[in-house]
Design a protein around this motif. Sequence first.
Motif, PDB file in Angstrom:
ATOM      1  N   MET A   1      52.427  34.685  58.991  1.00 31.90           N
ATOM      2  CA  MET A   1      52.482  34.878  57.558  1.00 31.90           C
ATOM      3  C   MET A   1      51.084  35.170  57.016  1.00 31.90           C
ATOM      4  SD  MET A   1      53.812  32.170  54.748  1.00 31.90           S
ATOM      5  CE  MET A   1      53.828  32.607  53.062  1.00 31.90           C
ATOM      6  N   ASN A   2      50.934  36.263  56.303  1.00 28.32           N
ATOM      7  CA  ASN A   2      49.654  36.627  55.715  1.00 28.32           C
ATOM      8  C   ASN A   2      49.415  35.835  54.442  1.00 28.32           C
ATOM      9  OD1 ASN A   2      49.086  38.490  57.675  1.00 28.32           O
ATOM     10  ND2 ASN A   2      49.884  40.215  56.531  1.00 28.32           N
ATOM     11  N   GLN A   3      48.184  35.383  54.300  1.00 28.73           N
ATOM     12  CA  GLN A   3      47.817  34.690  53.076  1.00 28.73           C
ATOM     13  C   GLN A   3      47.500  35.697  51.995  1.00 28.73           C
ATOM     14  OE1 GLN A   3      45.151  31.497  55.103  1.00 28.73           O
ATOM     15  NE2 GLN A   3      45.397  31.021  52.959  1.00 28.73           N
ATOM     16  N   ARG A   4      47.796  35.333  50.771  1.00 28.99           N
ATOM     17  CA  ARG A   4      47.431  36.159  49.630  1.00 28.99           C
ATOM     18  C   ARG A   4      46.135  35.611  49.055  1.00 28.99           C
ATOM     19  NH1 ARG A   4      52.526  38.070  46.175  1.00 28.99           N
ATOM     20  NH2 ARG A   4      53.140  39.613  47.696  1.00 28.99           N
ATOM     21  N   TRP A   5      45.133  36.447  48.995  1.00 24.14           N
ATOM     22  CA  TRP A   5      43.826  36.066  48.486  1.00 24.14           C
ATOM     23  C   TRP A   5      43.658  36.614  47.079  1.00 24.14           C
ATOM     24  CZ3 TRP A   5      40.937  32.698  51.189  1.00 24.14           C
ATOM     25  CH2 TRP A   5      41.224  32.544  52.533  1.00 24.14           C
ATOM     26  N   GLN A   6      43.099  35.796  46.211  1.00 26.34           N
ATOM     27  CA  GLN A   6      42.818  36.217  44.833  1.00 26.34           C
ATOM     28  C   GLN A   6      41.307  36.257  44.651  1.00 26.34           C
ATOM     29  OE1 GLN A   6      44.686  33.844  41.816  1.00 26.34           O
ATOM     30  NE2 GLN A   6      43.360  34.639  40.228  1.00 26.34           N
ATOM     31  N   LYS A   7      40.817  37.387  44.153  1.00 25.93           N
ATOM     32  CA  LYS A   7      39.380  37.557  43.938  1.00 25.93           C
ATOM     33  C   LYS A   7      38.935  36.785  42.704  1.00 25.93           C
ATOM     34  CE  LYS A   7      37.884  41.636  42.682  1.00 25.93           C
ATOM     35  NZ  LYS A   7      37.369  43.005  42.634  1.00 25.93           N
ATOM     36  N   SER A   8      37.764  36.198  42.777  1.00 26.03           N
ATOM     37  CA  SER A   8      37.202  35.461  41.650  1.00 26.03           C
ATOM     38  C   SER A   8      37.083  36.343  40.423  1.00 26.03           C
ATOM     39  CB  SER A   8      35.811  34.933  42.016  1.00 26.03           C
ATOM     40  OG  SER A   8      35.140  34.461  40.869  1.00 26.03           O
ATOM     41  N   SER A   9      37.388  35.780  39.264  1.00 28.09           N
ATOM     42  CA  SER A   9      37.273  36.535  38.013  1.00 28.09           C
ATOM     43  C   SER A   9      35.808  36.771  37.632  1.00 28.09           C
ATOM     44  CB  SER A   9      37.987  35.795  36.881  1.00 28.09           C
ATOM     45  OG  SER A   9      37.411  34.518  36.693  1.00 28.09           O
ATOM     46  N   TYR A  10      34.881  36.077  38.281  1.00 25.43           N
ATOM     47  CA  TYR A  10      33.455  36.259  38.010  1.00 25.43           C
ATOM     48  C   TYR A  10      32.836  37.356  38.865  1.00 25.43           C
ATOM     49  CZ  TYR A  10      33.468  32.060  35.192  1.00 25.43           C
ATOM     50  OH  TYR A  10      33.706  31.152  34.213  1.00 25.43           O
ATOM     51  N   CYS A  11      33.615  37.985  39.698  1.00 29.06           N
ATOM     52  CA  CYS A  11      33.119  39.007  40.607  1.00 29.06           C
ATOM     53  C   CYS A  11      33.088  40.367  39.917  1.00 29.06           C
ATOM     54  CB  CYS A  11      34.024  39.071  41.826  1.00 29.06           C
ATOM     55  SG  CYS A  11      33.488  40.273  43.026  1.00 29.06           S
ATOM     56  N   SER A  12      31.937  41.010  39.982  1.00 25.47           N
ATOM     57  CA  SER A  12      31.870  42.375  39.449  1.00 25.47           C
ATOM     58  C   SER A  12      32.178  43.358  40.580  1.00 25.47           C
ATOM     59  CB  SER A  12      30.494  42.653  38.858  1.00 25.47           C
ATOM     60  OG  SER A  12      29.496  42.517  39.847  1.00 25.47           O
ATOM     61  N   GLU A  13      32.518  44.534  40.233  1.00 26.45           N
ATOM     62  CA  GLU A  13      32.890  45.548  41.220  1.00 26.45           C
ATOM     63  C   GLU A  13      31.721  45.838  42.158  1.00 26.45           C
ATOM     64  OE1 GLU A  13      35.932  47.361  42.864  1.00 26.45           O
ATOM     65  OE2 GLU A  13      36.099  46.389  40.926  1.00 26.45           O
ATOM     66  N   GLY A  14      31.978  45.828  43.463  1.00 21.66           N
ATOM     67  CA  GLY A  14      30.967  46.164  44.449  1.00 21.66           C
ATOM     68  C   GLY A  14      30.108  44.986  44.887  1.00 21.66           C
ATOM     69  N   SER A  15      30.278  43.826  44.277  1.00 19.76           N
ATOM     70  CA  SER A  15      29.494  42.657  44.649  1.00 19.76           C
ATOM     71  C   SER A  15      30.180  41.884  45.758  1.00 19.76           C
ATOM     72  CB  SER A  15      29.331  41.732  43.449  1.00 19.76           C
ATOM     73  OG  SER A  15      28.616  42.352  42.426  1.00 19.76           O
ATOM     74  N   SER A  16      29.415  41.019  46.405  1.00 13.27           N
ATOM     75  CA  SER A  16      30.008  40.097  47.351  1.00 13.27           C
ATOM     76  C   SER A  16      30.797  39.077  46.536  1.00 13.27           C
ATOM     77  CB  SER A  16      28.928  39.407  48.173  1.00 13.27           C
ATOM     78  OG  SER A  16      29.506  38.571  49.127  1.00 13.27           O
ATOM     79  N   CYS A  17      32.051  38.900  46.854  1.00 14.47           N
ATOM     80  CA  CYS A  17      32.944  38.089  46.023  1.00 14.47           C
ATOM     81  C   CYS A  17      33.541  36.933  46.799  1.00 14.47           C
ATOM     82  CB  CYS A  17      34.096  38.943  45.506  1.00 14.47           C
ATOM     83  SG  CYS A  17      33.563  40.337  44.537  1.00 14.47           S
TER      84      CYS A  17
END
Length: 61
Positions: A1-17
Amino acid sequence: MNQRWQKSSYCSEGSSCIHVSASPTGKVKLTESADPTGVILAARPTAFAALIRKAKEADHV
Protein backbone atom coordinates in the motif's frame (compact mmCIF):
# COMPACT_ATOMS: atom_id res chain seq x y z
CA MET A 1 0.00 0.00 0.00
CA ASN A 2 1.42 3.37 -1.03
CA GLN A 3 1.38 6.14 1.51
CA ARG A 4 -0.13 9.47 0.60
CA TRP A 5 2.23 12.32 1.40
CA GLN A 6 1.05 15.89 1.91
CA LYS A 7 3.48 18.73 1.24
CA SER A 8 3.92 21.36 3.93
CA SER A 9 1.90 24.52 3.37
CA TYR A 10 5.05 26.51 4.22
CA CYS A 11 6.91 25.10 1.23
CA SER A 12 7.48 27.39 -1.72
CA GLU A 13 7.77 26.02 -5.23
CA GLY A 14 11.19 24.52 -5.98
CA SER A 15 12.35 24.45 -2.36
CA SER A 16 13.29 21.45 -0.30
CA CYS A 17 10.01 20.57 1.40
CA ILE A 18 8.78 18.51 4.31
CA HIS A 19 6.02 15.99 3.58
CA VAL A 20 3.76 14.33 6.17
CA SER A 21 1.76 11.11 6.01
CA ALA A 22 -0.28 8.90 8.32
CA SER A 23 0.97 5.34 8.09
CA PRO A 24 -1.26 2.25 8.19
CA THR A 25 0.22 1.52 11.65
CA GLY A 26 -1.19 4.79 12.99
CA LYS A 27 2.09 6.68 13.14
CA VAL A 28 2.67 10.08 11.60
CA LYS A 29 5.71 10.10 9.31
CA LEU A 30 7.79 12.96 7.93
CA THR A 31 10.10 12.94 4.94
CA GLU A 32 11.73 15.55 2.76
CA SER A 33 11.40 16.13 -0.97
CA ALA A 34 15.11 15.48 -1.55
CA ASP A 35 14.57 11.83 -0.51
CA PRO A 36 10.84 11.01 -0.52
CA THR A 37 11.48 7.35 0.31
CA GLY A 38 13.50 8.08 3.45
CA VAL A 39 11.39 8.66 6.54
CA ILE A 40 13.17 11.11 8.84
CA LEU A 41 10.66 10.94 11.70
CA ALA A 42 7.94 8.53 12.75
CA ALA A 43 5.85 9.31 15.82
CA ARG A 44 2.52 8.57 17.43
CA PRO A 45 -0.11 11.25 16.69
CA THR A 46 0.02 12.63 20.25
CA ALA A 47 3.81 13.01 20.13
CA PHE A 48 3.61 14.62 16.68
CA ALA A 49 0.97 17.07 17.92
CA ALA A 50 3.26 18.00 20.85
CA LEU A 51 6.12 18.60 18.40
CA ILE A 52 3.95 20.92 16.29
CA ARG A 53 2.79 22.83 19.40
CA LYS A 54 6.39 23.36 20.53
CA ALA A 55 7.46 24.45 17.04
CA LYS A 56 4.64 27.02 16.97
CA GLU A 57 5.61 28.27 20.44
CA ALA A 58 9.24 28.66 19.36
CA ASP A 59 8.10 30.64 16.34
CA HIS A 60 6.52 33.25 18.65
CA VAL A 61 9.53 33.70 20.96
